[in-house]
Write an enzyme that holds these catalytic residues in place. Structure first.
Site, PDB file in Angstrom:
ATOM      1  N   GLU A   1       0.744  -0.810   0.021  1.00  0.00           N
ATOM      2  CA  GLU A   1      -0.114  -0.278   0.495  1.00  0.00           C
ATOM      3  C   GLU A   1       0.850   1.258   0.191  1.00  0.00           C
ATOM      4  O   GLU A   1       0.645   1.848  -0.371  1.00  0.00           O
ATOM      5  CB  GLU A   1      -1.255  -0.103   1.139  1.00  0.00           C
ATOM      6  CG  GLU A   1      -1.823  -1.286   1.451  1.00  0.00           C
ATOM      7  CD  GLU A   1      -2.719  -0.717  -0.033  1.00  0.00           C
ATOM      8  OE1 GLU A   1      -2.839   0.260  -0.949  1.00  0.00           O
ATOM      9  OE2 GLU A   1      -3.448  -1.422  -0.229  1.00  0.00           O
TER      10      GLU A   1
ATOM     11  N   ASN B   1       1.357   4.045  -3.320  1.00  0.00           N
ATOM     12  CA  ASN B   1       1.145   5.626  -3.045  1.00  0.00           C
ATOM     13  C   ASN B   1       2.235   6.238  -3.193  1.00  0.00           C
ATOM     14  O   ASN B   1       2.111   7.103  -4.182  1.00  0.00           O
ATOM     15  CB  ASN B   1       0.693   5.761  -1.394  1.00  0.00           C
ATOM     16  CG  ASN B   1      -0.694   5.065  -1.546  1.00  0.00           C
ATOM     17  OD1 ASN B   1      -1.765   4.579  -1.945  1.00  0.00           O
ATOM     18  ND2 ASN B   1      -1.074   5.547   0.173  1.00  0.00           N
TER      19      ASN B   1
ATOM     20  N   ARG C   1      -9.116   3.774  -7.683  1.00  0.00           N
ATOM     21  CA  ARG C   1      -8.753   3.087  -6.476  1.00  0.00           C
ATOM     22  C   ARG C   1     -10.804   3.462  -5.995  1.00  0.00           C
ATOM     23  O   ARG C   1     -10.942   3.838  -6.209  1.00  0.00           O
ATOM     24  CB  ARG C   1      -8.693   5.180  -6.645  1.00  0.00           C
ATOM     25  CG  ARG C   1      -6.808   5.070  -7.062  1.00  0.00           C
ATOM     26  CD  ARG C   1      -5.551   4.241  -6.395  1.00  0.00           C
ATOM     27  NE  ARG C   1      -4.893   3.855  -7.332  1.00  0.00           N
ATOM     28  CZ  ARG C   1      -4.817   3.554  -7.863  1.00  0.00           C
ATOM     29  NH1 ARG C   1      -4.998   5.691  -8.685  1.00  0.00           N
ATOM     30  NH2 ARG C   1      -4.066   2.972  -8.733  1.00  0.00           N
TER      31      ARG C   1
HETATM   32  N1  LIG Z   1       2.756   8.873  -0.409  1.00  0.00           N
HETATM   33  C1  LIG Z   1       2.180   9.965  -1.489  1.00  0.00           C
HETATM   34  N2  LIG Z   1       1.833  10.904  -1.530  1.00  0.00           N
HETATM   35  C2  LIG Z   1       1.509  11.979  -2.150  1.00  0.00           C
HETATM   36  N3  LIG Z   1      -0.392  11.790  -2.222  1.00  0.00           N
HETATM   37  C3  LIG Z   1      -0.553  10.409  -0.993  1.00  0.00           C
HETATM   38  C4  LIG Z   1       0.536   9.774  -0.910  1.00  0.00           C
HETATM   39  N4  LIG Z   1       0.248   8.544   0.059  1.00  0.00           N
HETATM   40  C5  LIG Z   1      -1.463   9.102  -0.037  1.00  0.00           C
HETATM   41  N5  LIG Z   1      -1.869   9.770  -0.392  1.00  0.00           N
HETATM   42  C6  LIG Z   1      -3.389  10.094  -0.699  1.00  0.00           C
HETATM   43  O1  LIG Z   1      -3.920  10.095   0.091  1.00  0.00           O
HETATM   44  C7  LIG Z   1      -4.695   9.468  -0.579  1.00  0.00           C
HETATM   45  C8  LIG Z   1      -5.470   8.218   0.174  1.00  0.00           C
HETATM   46  O2  LIG Z   1      -4.439   7.620  -0.081  1.00  0.00           O
HETATM   47  P1  LIG Z   1      -4.989   5.860   0.206  1.00  0.00           P
HETATM   48  O3  LIG Z   1      -3.646   4.893  -0.102  1.00  0.00           O
HETATM   49  O4  LIG Z   1      -5.584   5.448   1.447  1.00  0.00           O
HETATM   50  O5  LIG Z   1      -6.198   5.679  -1.425  1.00  0.00           O
HETATM   51  P2  LIG Z   1      -5.996   5.422  -2.438  1.00  0.00           P
HETATM   52  O6  LIG Z   1      -4.560   5.379  -3.146  1.00  0.00           O
HETATM   53  O7  LIG Z   1      -6.305   6.642  -3.789  1.00  0.00           O
HETATM   54  O8  LIG Z   1      -6.352   4.183  -3.173  1.00  0.00           O
HETATM   55  P3  LIG Z   1      -6.509   3.109  -2.402  1.00  0.00           P
HETATM   56  O9  LIG Z   1      -4.876   3.053  -2.058  1.00  0.00           O
HETATM   57  O10 LIG Z   1      -7.523   2.000  -1.994  1.00  0.00           O
HETATM   58  O11 LIG Z   1      -5.424   2.338  -4.398  1.00  0.00           O
HETATM   59  C9  LIG Z   1      -4.733   9.350  -1.367  1.00  0.00           C
HETATM   60  O12 LIG Z   1      -5.957   9.214  -2.446  1.00  0.00           O
HETATM   61  C10 LIG Z   1      -3.522  10.536  -2.332  1.00  0.00           C
HETATM   62  O13 LIG Z   1      -4.267  11.538  -2.669  1.00  0.00           O
HETATM   63 MG   LIG Z   2      -2.941   3.560  -1.550  1.00  0.00          MG
END
Ligand SMILES: Nc1ncnc2c1ncn2[C@@H]1O[C@H](COP(=O)(O)OP(=O)(O)OP(=O)(O)O)[C@@H](O)[C@H]1O
Ligand SMILES: [Mg+2]
Lengths: 162, 102
Positions: free
Chosen positions: A50, A54, A108
């Site tokens: 995860e 990200n 996502r």
């Molecule tokens: N390393 C990062 N850099 C910039 N923004 C981030 C980062 N990690 C997370 N985010 C932000 O936080 C939000 C939530 O992250 P999360 O992993 O919970 O959900 P997601 O990645 O959008 O979906 P999923 O992980 O379920 O595919 C993301 O949509 C993004 O906007």
């Molecule tokens: Mg994610």
């Protein structure tokens, strides 16, 4: 006094999606020293996947960058720091909410942070817009305690039988 | 991915064979949608028996297929979901609309 076991490793790789599997397998192989259960190892793999995804998808938005992982073993716990120098997160509280995603168009689910929080014992997110993001996660490997318990139970059973 | 279509029941079984993460999900998505639009099934079963790893990408993938099948008037169920995968699906609440069989 008993010495506490300590170990450390660092990984650095280009933000390509092929490296997601490489990263989680490498961390799992390192964590194996603590003799985790299959389930604990699966939890660690998922949480790493995860955070790395990200960094690649949101941090660098599929442009090239470097993802860094620092792993520390102290006693029976593992601490994993995963960082990028990508775009950063404006509102961390909002980002951590279940189902929140800034990219709903790409199927996502917004469950990444929720999974990391649930699968690990501790999770902390540090981020500065324009500078990058660091996710710090910790998991205590509980196997030994449980095993000791079961051994004691078995011994008790045996002594009752005699 | 292996697929099997049972005509009498208008049932399409998609057997997933790969690790489901952000990297692998694009291929799975494309193949699944090809099969769904080819057969127009009334029901789709996603078989996870051979899936050794899944992260949140799996939730998005299942939800995406559900939306397409639902639009075509069909339903989606999941099968052979191992404990670690079930933990992820349960957390997201998706099993309320895409139930796990058995
Ligand atoms: N390393 C990062 N850099 C910039 N923004 C981030 C980062 N990690 C997370 N985010 C932000 O936080 C939000 C939530 O992250 P999360 O992993 O919970 O959900 P997601 O990645 O959008 O979906 P999923 O992980 O379920 O595919 C993301 O949509 C993004 O906007
Ligand atoms: Mg994610």
């Amino acid at each position: 006094m008993k010495n506490i076991y300590e170990n450390e490793m660092k990984l650095e790789f280009v933000s390509k999606s092929n490296n997601e599997a490489f990263a989680r397998i490498s961390v799992a192989a390192f964590a194996a020293q603590l003799d985790p259960t299959v389930e604990e190892l699966a939890d660690i793999k998922t949480a790493v996947s995860e955070a790395v995804t990200n960094a690649i998808v949101h941090g660098y938005e599929d442009k090239e960058g470097t993802v860094k992982i620092l792993c520390k073993l102290v006693g029976n716990s593992i601490t994993i720091e995963i960082s990028d120098t990508g775009k950063g997160i404006e509102n961390i509280e909002m980002a951590k909410r279940p189902l929140f995603t800034s990219k709903p168009d790409l199927e996502r689910s917004g469950m990444g942070f929720t999974i990391m929080e649930n699968f690990m014992d501790e999770m902390e997110v540090k981020s500065i817009v324009g500078l990058g993001t660091k996710v710090i996660m910790k998991k205590v490997i509980k196997k030994d305690e449980v095993e000791e318990e079961t051994i004691t139970e078995v011994l008790n059973e045996i002594s009752k039988m005699n | 991915m292996n697929s099997k279509y049972i005509k009498e029941d208008k049932l399409l079984i998609l057997e997933l064979l790969e690790e489901i993460d952000h990297h692998g999900v694009e291929k799975i998505r494309r193949k699944a949608d090809d099969e769904i639009t080819k057969y127009m099934p009334r029901k789709v079963i996603l078989d996870f028996n051979n899936v050794t790893f899944m992260d949140s990408a799996g939730i998005g993938m299942v939800l995406g297929r559900y939306k397409i099948i639902n639009m075509l008037g069909g339903s989606l169920e999941m099968e052979n979901v191992s404990t670690p995968l079930k933990k992820i699906f349960d957390m997201s609440g998706i099993t309320k609309i895409c139930p796990i069989r058995g």
